[in-house]
Design a protein around this motif. Structure first.
Motif, PDB file in Angstrom:
ATOM      1  N   ASN A  36      33.282 -34.323  99.725  1.00  9.97           N
ATOM      2  CA  ASN A  36      31.914 -34.014 100.160  1.00  9.97           C
ATOM      3  C   ASN A  36      31.239 -35.239 100.768  1.00  9.97           C
ATOM      4  O   ASN A  36      30.016 -35.395 100.645  1.00  9.97           O
ATOM      5  N   ILE A  37      32.017 -36.079 101.448  1.00 15.08           N
ATOM      6  CA  ILE A  37      31.482 -37.345 101.950  1.00 15.08           C
ATOM      7  C   ILE A  37      30.507 -37.127 103.103  1.00 15.08           C
ATOM      8  O   ILE A  37      29.590 -37.920 103.313  1.00 15.08           O
ATOM      9  N   ASN A  38      30.654 -36.036 103.862  1.00 15.13           N
ATOM     10  CA  ASN A  38      29.751 -35.764 104.980  1.00 15.13           C
ATOM     11  C   ASN A  38      28.605 -34.885 104.489  1.00 15.13           C
ATOM     12  O   ASN A  38      28.735 -33.667 104.364  1.00 15.13           O
ATOM     13  N   ARG A  39      27.479 -35.533 104.204  1.00 17.75           N
ATOM     14  CA  ARG A  39      26.334 -34.837 103.629  1.00 17.75           C
ATOM     15  C   ARG A  39      25.314 -34.506 104.720  1.00 17.75           C
ATOM     16  O   ARG A  39      24.849 -35.411 105.425  1.00 17.75           O
ATOM     17  N   PRO A  40      24.953 -33.242 104.902  1.00 14.21           N
ATOM     18  CA  PRO A  40      24.026 -32.839 105.968  1.00 14.21           C
ATOM     19  C   PRO A  40      22.699 -33.581 105.880  1.00 14.21           C
ATOM     20  O   PRO A  40      22.117 -33.738 104.808  1.00 14.21           O
ATOM     21  N   GLY A  41      22.261 -34.083 107.042  1.00 10.74           N
ATOM     22  CA  GLY A  41      20.961 -34.739 107.114  1.00 10.74           C
ATOM     23  C   GLY A  41      20.941 -36.171 106.634  1.00 10.74           C
ATOM     24  O   GLY A  41      19.877 -36.800 106.626  1.00 10.74           O
ATOM     25  N   ILE A  42      22.090 -36.711 106.237  1.00 14.97           N
ATOM     26  CA  ILE A  42      22.156 -38.085 105.731  1.00 14.97           C
ATOM     27  C   ILE A  42      23.078 -38.914 106.622  1.00 14.97           C
ATOM     28  O   ILE A  42      24.221 -38.519 106.876  1.00 14.97           O
ATOM     29  N   TYR A  43      22.552 -40.038 107.103  1.00 11.37           N
ATOM     30  CA  TYR A  43      23.363 -40.988 107.865  1.00 11.37           C
ATOM     31  C   TYR A  43      24.057 -41.888 106.844  1.00 11.37           C
ATOM     32  O   TYR A  43      23.539 -42.902 106.402  1.00 11.37           O
ATOM     33  N   GLY A  44      25.250 -41.457 106.434  1.00 11.74           N
ATOM     34  CA  GLY A  44      25.934 -42.092 105.325  1.00 11.74           C
ATOM     35  C   GLY A  44      26.703 -43.339 105.702  1.00 11.74           C
ATOM     36  O   GLY A  44      26.746 -43.759 106.871  1.00 11.74           O
TER      37      GLY A  44
ATOM     38  N   ASN B 267      25.630 -50.344 102.386  1.00 10.52           N
ATOM     39  CA  ASN B 267      25.374 -50.885 103.721  1.00 10.52           C
ATOM     40  C   ASN B 267      23.894 -51.156 103.939  1.00 10.52           C
ATOM     41  O   ASN B 267      23.071 -51.022 103.022  1.00 10.52           O
ATOM     42  N   PHE B 268      23.541 -51.551 105.173  1.00  8.21           N
ATOM     43  CA  PHE B 268      22.169 -51.907 105.530  1.00  8.21           C
ATOM     44  C   PHE B 268      21.198 -50.777 105.207  1.00  8.21           C
ATOM     45  O   PHE B 268      20.038 -51.017 104.844  1.00  8.21           O
ATOM     46  N   TYR B 269      21.666 -49.545 105.320  1.00 10.75           N
ATOM     47  CA  TYR B 269      20.801 -48.381 105.132  1.00 10.75           C
ATOM     48  C   TYR B 269      20.754 -47.903 103.678  1.00 10.75           C
ATOM     49  O   TYR B 269      20.212 -46.841 103.381  1.00 10.75           O
ATOM     50  N   GLY B 270      21.346 -48.696 102.777  1.00 13.50           N
ATOM     51  CA  GLY B 270      21.311 -48.350 101.371  1.00 13.50           C
ATOM     52  C   GLY B 270      22.230 -47.213 100.990  1.00 13.50           C
ATOM     53  O   GLY B 270      22.060 -46.585  99.937  1.00 13.50           O
ATOM     54  N   GLN B 271      23.229 -46.950 101.819  1.00 10.49           N
ATOM     55  CA  GLN B 271      24.154 -45.846 101.577  1.00 10.49           C
ATOM     56  C   GLN B 271      25.436 -46.346 100.921  1.00 10.49           C
ATOM     57  O   GLN B 271      25.980 -47.389 101.300  1.00 10.49           O
ATOM     58  N   SER B 272      25.930 -45.587  99.984  1.00 12.08           N
ATOM     59  CA  SER B 272      27.122 -45.944  99.221  1.00 12.08           C
ATOM     60  C   SER B 272      28.387 -45.450  99.917  1.00 12.08           C
ATOM     61  O   SER B 272      28.416 -44.349 100.481  1.00 12.08           O
ATOM     62  N   SER B 273      29.427 -46.263  99.834  1.00  8.62           N
ATOM     63  CA  SER B 273      30.715 -45.864 100.409  1.00  8.62           C
ATOM     64  C   SER B 273      31.397 -44.792  99.572  1.00  8.62           C
ATOM     65  O   SER B 273      32.269 -44.074 100.066  1.00  8.62           O
ATOM     66  N   MET B 274      30.999 -44.684  98.310  1.00  8.64           N
ATOM     67  CA  MET B 274      31.692 -43.782  97.384  1.00  8.64           C
ATOM     68  C   MET B 274      30.702 -43.096  96.455  1.00  8.64           C
ATOM     69  O   MET B 274      30.680 -43.347  95.243  1.00  8.64           O
ATOM     70  N   PRO B 275      29.879 -42.194  96.977  1.00  4.14           N
ATOM     71  CA  PRO B 275      28.908 -41.516  96.100  1.00  4.14           C
ATOM     72  C   PRO B 275      29.567 -40.667  95.031  1.00  4.14           C
ATOM     73  O   PRO B 275      28.960 -40.415  93.986  1.00  4.14           O
TER      74      PRO B 275
END
Length: 469
Positions: free
Chosen positions: A109-117, A94-102
């Protein structure tokens, strides 16, 4: 004085938020199929007219502020459904450089603390739409990705489980399986994805978005997970299908999207149907070559009125620059040059609301398509007249402004009142009152493509048209 100004501002803000929260469509209950299997309604019986926009790359291309702006403009233009590609890659970024499937299809573990995923941003978009009373039509994964083997049956089960658990309690979700693909390609994957979501999420409707010039009923009309049918009438003009043997309609009828509606409504079991992707405003005719010319606002109006008057329960609009969210730094596709936020000013985008306004002004569930209302020639191609009616009202769409003979006896009333309604600006013009069986009507402006009008006829005692004034 400062306290008074603060109090007034706070009161206005609170009233606006309170008013919006009480006008949200799902306050009428979840969406469901009407008892006559032709339309959508809420559980309290109030009608739902789907007016959609194809915001395909919204989750990938726009940031939070841009998404808020886009959704607000859609609300102001009358749209109540936005169709999105939930992911357009495996993984999508996405726009923020975050992957849909890390972690691939492991979402534990898709909800990573401190990261707007990636999925945090998707949550934001869905909630921003919900605040405006807008549904999100979620195409779970684009068809080409599945066709190329990017998701198998077991991965579809894992992905469907994740999606359903994350969004089952959101009020504004509509599931869209497929994504520009034939239903007989990787059918086992689509069935697994659909059945997995449905086994967890009992709250939301589901359909299948098919390949161009095809209809979901060709493969899935009997599927227990399919709630309503969708077709993609596509982007080709008359004569452009050439030797394509897989299309539902024969060559020479490519723009006749009303034919898909008739075909779908003839199937058993009967299901509601909608054109989920017609020709887009400002996209090349035939899709790929700008030298072929571009579809304009009069074309997208024609697709909308033809489909709805033929029996669709709503309509989805599209614009080439908006669906790809073209902006500086983005490589344009399909010959697009206009930036997405400038395209929001284009006429077709802002004229779709007049169709919704028109349909909702009349008794909703009794409306049927009825070509017998046309006493003369129905016409072919652009000359085609499309008639729809209730018990005591009739609407006839005329794309070319040609003269037409209408059988007034098809609706109740000793006398009938008639108006012209403009799909371009919603202006009404009273014609007169009639008591004869057949009358000839011709709108002003001459006989030419794009001089489109709706003829409104009602029982002389009815006041439906007051809602349009």
């Amino acid at each position: 004085m400062k306290r008074i100004l603060f109090y007034l501002c706070f009161t206005c803000f609170f009233y606006q938020v309170f008013s919006q929260s009480h006008n949200l469509p799902w306050k009428n209950g979840a969406l469901q199929i009407s008892s006559n299997s032709r339309y959508l309604q809420h559980t309290n019986g109030s009608p739902f007219f789907w007016l959609g926009d194809t915001g395909w790359l919204l989750p990938e291309r726009l940031n939070r502020d841009e998404a808020e702006y886009y959704l607000e403009q859609c609300k102001q233009a009358g749209f109540n459904v936005i169709q999105v590609q939930t992911i357009n890659g495996v993984p999508a970024m996405n726009f923020y450089g975050q992957s849909s499937m890390p972690d691939g299809f492991d979402f534990s573990n898709i909800n990573r603390p401190g990261i707007y995923g990636y999925w945090d941003h998707m949550d934001f978009i869905i909630d921003a739409a919900a605040r405006r009373g807008i549904y999100i039509g979620m195409v779970c994964i684009w068809g080409g990705l599945v066709k190329s083997g990017k998701m198998n049956v077991e991965e579809a089960k894992a992905y469907g489980t994740f999606l359903a658990n994350r969004y089952k309690d959101r009020p504004n979700i509509i599931w869209m399986i497929g994504g520009d693909i034939y239903g007989n390609i990787k059918t086992e994957v689509w069935n697994m994805l659909a059945n997995t979501i449905k086994s967890i999420d009992k709250n939301h409707l589901m359909t299948f978005h098919p390949f161009g010039r095809t209809l979901s009923a060709e493969w899935f009309n009997d599927a227990p997970w399919l709630d309503f049918n969708m077709f993609q009438s596509g982007h080709r003009r008359y004569g452009q299908s050439k030797d394509d043997k897989k299309t539902l309609l024969p060559q020479g009828t490519e723009e006749d999207n009303w034919r898909y509606v008739e075909h779908s409504l003839a199937q058993k079991p009967l299901r509601p149907v909608i054109d989920g992707e017609p020709s887009y405003e400002a996209i090349p005719q035939g899709l790929h070559d700008p030298k072929e010319g571009f579809w304009k606002d009069n074309d997208v109006r024609r697709y909308a009125y033809w489909s709805v008057f033929a029996g669709s329960f709503g309509h989805t609009y599209g614009h080439s620059s908006i669906m790809q969210f073209l902006k500086p730094g983005v490589n344009p596709a399909y010959g697009a040059t206009k930036l997405w936020y400038e395209a929001l000013k284009d006429p077709g985008f802002n004229q779709m609301q007049y169709l919704k306004k028109l349909i909702l002004a009349f008794p909703f569930f009794e409306r049927v398509a009825d070509q017998s209302c046309i006493a003369g020639n129905n016409g072919t191609k652009y000359e085609r007249l499309i008639a729809t009616r209730g018990n005591d009202y009739m609407l006839v769409y005329n794309y070319t402004g040609r003269p037409m003979q209408i059988d007034l006896s098809k609706i109740h009333g000793k006398t009938k009142k008639a108006w012209w309604y403009s799909p371009r600006n919603a202006e009404l013009s009273y014609i007169g009152e009639f008591s004869s069986k057949v009358e000839t009507f011709q709108p002003e402006g001459g006989h030419s493509n794009g001089n489109d009008w709706v003829l409104i006829l009602t029982d002389g005692t009815r006041k439906y048209v007051e809602a349009l004034q």
